[in-house]
Enzyme design. Structure first.
Site, PDB file in Angstrom:
ATOM      1  N   SER A 193       0.817  -1.215   0.000  1.00  0.00           N
ATOM      2  CA  SER A 193       0.000   0.000   0.000  1.00  0.00           C
ATOM      3  C   SER A 193       0.851   1.264   0.000  1.00  0.00           C
ATOM      4  CB  SER A 193      -0.897   0.011   1.251  1.00  0.00           C
ATOM      5  OG  SER A 193      -1.466   1.302   1.444  1.00  0.00           O
ATOM      6  N   TYR A 199      -1.663   5.691  -4.902  1.00  0.00           N
ATOM      7  CA  TYR A 199      -2.702   6.718  -4.979  1.00  0.00           C
ATOM      8  C   TYR A 199      -2.065   7.916  -5.664  1.00  0.00           C
ATOM      9  CZ  TYR A 199      -6.089   4.435  -1.887  1.00  0.00           C
ATOM     10  OH  TYR A 199      -7.014   3.584  -1.349  1.00  0.00           O
ATOM     11  N   THR A 241      -4.959   2.714  -7.706  1.00  0.00           N
ATOM     12  CA  THR A 241      -6.307   2.536  -7.153  1.00  0.00           C
ATOM     13  C   THR A 241      -7.207   3.647  -7.660  1.00  0.00           C
ATOM     14  OG1 THR A 241      -5.404   1.418  -5.241  1.00  0.00           O
ATOM     15  CG2 THR A 241      -7.626   2.350  -5.000  1.00  0.00           C
ATOM     16  N   LYS A 260      -6.834  -0.756 -10.209  1.00  0.00           N
ATOM     17  CA  LYS A 260      -7.566  -1.474  -9.160  1.00  0.00           C
ATOM     18  C   LYS A 260      -8.827  -0.710  -8.787  1.00  0.00           C
ATOM     19  CE  LYS A 260      -7.066  -3.003  -4.321  1.00  0.00           C
ATOM     20  NZ  LYS A 260      -7.798  -1.997  -3.531  1.00  0.00           N
ATOM     21  N   HIS A 271     -13.213  -2.417  -3.340  1.00  0.00           N
ATOM     22  CA  HIS A 271     -12.400  -1.922  -2.220  1.00  0.00           C
ATOM     23  C   HIS A 271     -12.834  -2.563  -0.901  1.00  0.00           C
ATOM     24  CE1 HIS A 271      -9.466   1.575  -1.635  1.00  0.00           C
ATOM     25  NE2 HIS A 271      -9.599   1.132  -0.399  1.00  0.00           N
TER      26      HIS A 271
HETATM   27  C1  LIG Z   1      -7.577  -1.930   6.548  1.00  0.00           C
HETATM   28  C2  LIG Z   1      -7.624  -1.827   5.042  1.00  0.00           C
HETATM   29  C3  LIG Z   1      -6.815  -0.906   4.400  1.00  0.00           C
HETATM   30  C4  LIG Z   1      -6.829  -0.816   3.016  1.00  0.00           C
HETATM   31  N1  LIG Z   1      -5.972   0.050   2.409  1.00  0.00           N
HETATM   32  C5  LIG Z   1      -5.929   0.081   1.064  1.00  0.00           C
HETATM   33  C6  LIG Z   1      -4.976   0.901   0.404  1.00  0.00           C
HETATM   34  O1  LIG Z   1      -4.167   1.567   1.034  1.00  0.00           O
HETATM   35  N2  LIG Z   1      -4.997   0.922  -0.948  1.00  0.00           N
HETATM   36  C7  LIG Z   1      -5.883   0.172  -1.689  1.00  0.00           C
HETATM   37  O2  LIG Z   1      -5.863   0.213  -2.912  1.00  0.00           O
HETATM   38  N3  LIG Z   1      -6.778  -0.627  -1.077  1.00  0.00           N
HETATM   39  C8  LIG Z   1      -6.811  -0.701   0.264  1.00  0.00           C
HETATM   40  N4  LIG Z   1      -7.707  -1.541   0.872  1.00  0.00           N
HETATM   41  C9  LIG Z   1      -8.589  -2.396   0.049  1.00  0.00           C
HETATM   42  C10 LIG Z   1      -7.924  -3.755  -0.252  1.00  0.00           C
HETATM   43  O3  LIG Z   1      -6.851  -3.620  -1.148  1.00  0.00           O
HETATM   44  C11 LIG Z   1      -8.905  -4.746  -0.868  1.00  0.00           C
HETATM   45  O4  LIG Z   1      -9.514  -4.147  -1.993  1.00  0.00           O
HETATM   46  C12 LIG Z   1      -9.975  -5.253   0.082  1.00  0.00           C
HETATM   47  O5  LIG Z   1      -9.499  -5.312   1.414  1.00  0.00           O
HETATM   48  C13 LIG Z   1     -10.420  -6.646  -0.371  1.00  0.00           C
HETATM   49  O6  LIG Z   1     -11.403  -7.138   0.422  1.00  0.00           O
HETATM   50  P1  LIG Z   1     -11.185  -8.200   1.616  1.00  0.00           P
HETATM   51  O7  LIG Z   1     -10.623  -7.416   2.761  1.00  0.00           O
HETATM   52  O8  LIG Z   1     -12.568  -8.674   1.851  1.00  0.00           O
HETATM   53  O9  LIG Z   1     -10.253  -9.285   1.136  1.00  0.00           O
HETATM   54  C14 LIG Z   1      -7.701  -1.648   2.267  1.00  0.00           C
HETATM   55  C15 LIG Z   1      -8.513  -2.569   2.921  1.00  0.00           C
HETATM   56  C16 LIG Z   1      -8.484  -2.680   4.295  1.00  0.00           C
HETATM   57  C17 LIG Z   1      -9.345  -3.708   4.967  1.00  0.00           C
HETATM   58  O1  LIG Z   2      -8.645   2.439   4.173  1.00  0.00           O
HETATM   59  C1  LIG Z   2      -8.644   2.208   2.962  1.00  0.00           C
HETATM   60  O2  LIG Z   2      -9.379   1.355   2.445  1.00  0.00           O
HETATM   61  C2  LIG Z   2      -7.771   2.964   2.074  1.00  0.00           C
HETATM   62  O3  LIG Z   2      -7.707   2.642   0.929  1.00  0.00           O
HETATM   63  C3  LIG Z   2      -6.980   4.113   2.567  1.00  0.00           C
HETATM   64  C4  LIG Z   2      -7.151   5.372   2.001  1.00  0.00           C
HETATM   65  C5  LIG Z   2      -6.428   6.446   2.500  1.00  0.00           C
HETATM   66  C6  LIG Z   2      -5.538   6.290   3.535  1.00  0.00           C
HETATM   67  C7  LIG Z   2      -5.372   5.051   4.073  1.00  0.00           C
HETATM   68  C8  LIG Z   2      -6.076   3.937   3.588  1.00  0.00           C
END
Ligand SMILES: Cc1cc2nc3c(=O)[nH]c(=O)nc-3n(C[C@H](O)[C@H](O)[C@H](O)COP(=O)(O)O)c2cc1C
Ligand SMILES: O=C(O)C(=O)c1ccccc1
Length: 380
Positions: free
Chosen positions: A117, A140, A166, A237, A261
């Site tokens: 990430s 991002y 993303t 994504k 997401h």
């Molecule tokens: C705590 C958390 C933080 C996330 N942070 C990001 C991120 O920084 N960038 C991003 O593209 N997706 C982020 N996601 C989305 C994940 O990449 C992913 O799309 C999603 O968690 C998939 O679903 P699942 O948790 O049911 O496997 C985040 C998801 C969670 C749960």
């Molecule tokens: O929390 C998230 O899902 C995520 O994608 C995110 C967005 C900005 C800052 C940190 C995480």
């Protein structure tokens, strides 16, 4: 046998991903737990992501030699041991002190791809140093393009093999749990990949401060700029429609992650699983198609592969594993999913990934009968 067995318990205490969910909960600070576990709006899409996998039944073939099931594949040319990868999730330092290093070690041990990430709590170079398998960098695009450009250059120099942009978070969704909790990172924890540090641990409403730097005016036209910065392949994504998938393929992206997401952005969005067939058909082989959201069983992964995904990404389960026992827990979660997928393939008479195709599936009977989806639900 895993070291996560509790001694004297007479067996393994955690044999499913859901076991890790339950075990992790009491170990994570409540507002961080809500941030990880929660979604946006009514969390309807969050729930649907899990339920969507129950919309299919499997059509097993028998008397096939399944003495060895081969889960190996390649993702944008990188060999991986299994078609299950680590989704990019922010702030691994919330669940384990080794943070993203634990995750990278776990992915390396099982031969899985890890997507790092933008909001990692470890420098991307340090993650690359401990990685033993392929790494992709999630990006991002910020209002301040120089910050994004710096990330791209550093990822390329550190040996990351693709950029995952993303595209489903131009603005941060309203997440009621985080708003109620005024979720903030604990002192000492911060995103590690920005020289100037976009948020310090003591700030409140972290998500808005950090996410507010993401450029909501970033469009298709800007992808050429991104491509001009790097020779790395670009993956988008957060695509959920055939229209956007076709446009991405026309522009020459290398891959698409079909995703909502994890139910954290547009509540009410279709599930990635529902969107997958139209995306696969729209790109017509021009790029690789991955999917994420709600994969909690190896058999869920198999359903997504049967619908045309090349691999699935898992987000929260890996965090649960790390919360329970760092790298070891994350490795165990990925191993459980791999073992379940391997077993499911064997029991379905599909000894390799090429044989996991749409002929494996039929809609669940209630789904056909209710008229929600009958003809045309399956590709081909
Ligand atoms: C705590 C958390 C933080 C996330 N942070 C990001 C991120 O920084 N960038 C991003 O593209 N997706 C982020 N996601 C989305 C994940 O990449 C992913 O799309 C999603 O968690 C998939 O679903 P699942 O948790 O049911 O496997 C985040 C998801 C969670 C749960
Ligand atoms: O929390 C998230 O899902 C995520 O994608 C995110 C967005 C900005 C800052 C940190 C995480």
């Amino acid at each position: 046998m895993s070291e996560v067995n509790s001694p004297g318990s007479g067996g393994r205490s955690k044999v499913t991903v859901d076991d890790y969910h339950a075990a992790a909960r009491p170990l994570v600070e409540p507002s961080a737990w809500d941030y990880i576990d929660g979604g946006s709006g009514d969390e309807a899409t969050l729930r649907e992501n899990l339920a969507g996998y129950r919309h299919y039944r499997l059509r097993p073939r028998v008397l096939v030699d399944v003495s060895r099931c081969d889960m190996r594949t390649t993702l944008l040319g990188s060999p991986v041991a299994l078609p299950i990868a680590v989704a990019p999730t922010a702030f691994h330092g919330l669940v384990t002190p080794e943070a993203e290093l634990a995750c990278a070690r776990a992915a390396g041990e099982v031969g899985a791809l890890m997507v790092v990430s933008t909001f990692a709590t470890t420098r991307l170079e340090d993650i690359a140093r401990v990685a033993r398998g392929p790494l992709w960098m999630q990006l991002y695009v910020f209002r301040d393009r120089a910050v994004s450009e710096d990330l791209v250059k550093r990822a390329e120099a550190a040996g990351y093999q693709a950029l995952v942009v993303t595209v489903d978070a131009p603005v941060q969704a309203r997440r009621a749990r985080d708003l109620r909790n005024t979720f903030a990172l604990p002192p000492g924890l911060a995103p590690a990949n920005f020289a100037e540090g976009p948020a310090d641990g003591s700030s409140t409403e972290l998500a808005h401060r950090v996410a507010g730097r993401i450029d909501p005016a970033f469009t298709w036209d800007d992808l050429a700029w991104l491509g001009s910065l790097t020779r790395l392949p670009i993956v988008l994504k957060g695509i959920l429609t055939s229209e956007d998938a076709a446009r991405a393929a026309e522009l020459g992206v290398a891959g698409i992650v079909v995703s909502n997401h994890g139910g954290r952005q547009l509540d009410g969005a279709v599930t990635a699983l529902d969107a997958l067939p139209e995306v696969v058909s729209a790109v017509a082989g021009r790029c690789e198609v991955l999917i994420d959201g709600g994969v909690r069983r190896g058999s869920d992964a198999m359903v997504a592969l049967a619908l045309g995904a090349r691999a699935v990404l898992v987000g929260r389960p890996v965090l649960w594993g790390m919360a329970v026992s760092g790298a070891e827990g994350a490795r165990d979660v990925l191993s459980i999913l791999g073992a379940e997928l391997e077993t499911a393939m064997a029991l379905c008479g599909r000894p390799d990934l090429a044989s996991v195709d749409a002929s494996l599936l039929r809609p669940a009977p209630w789904r056909t009968a209710s008229g929600i989806a009958g003809d045309g639900i399956l590709p081909g």
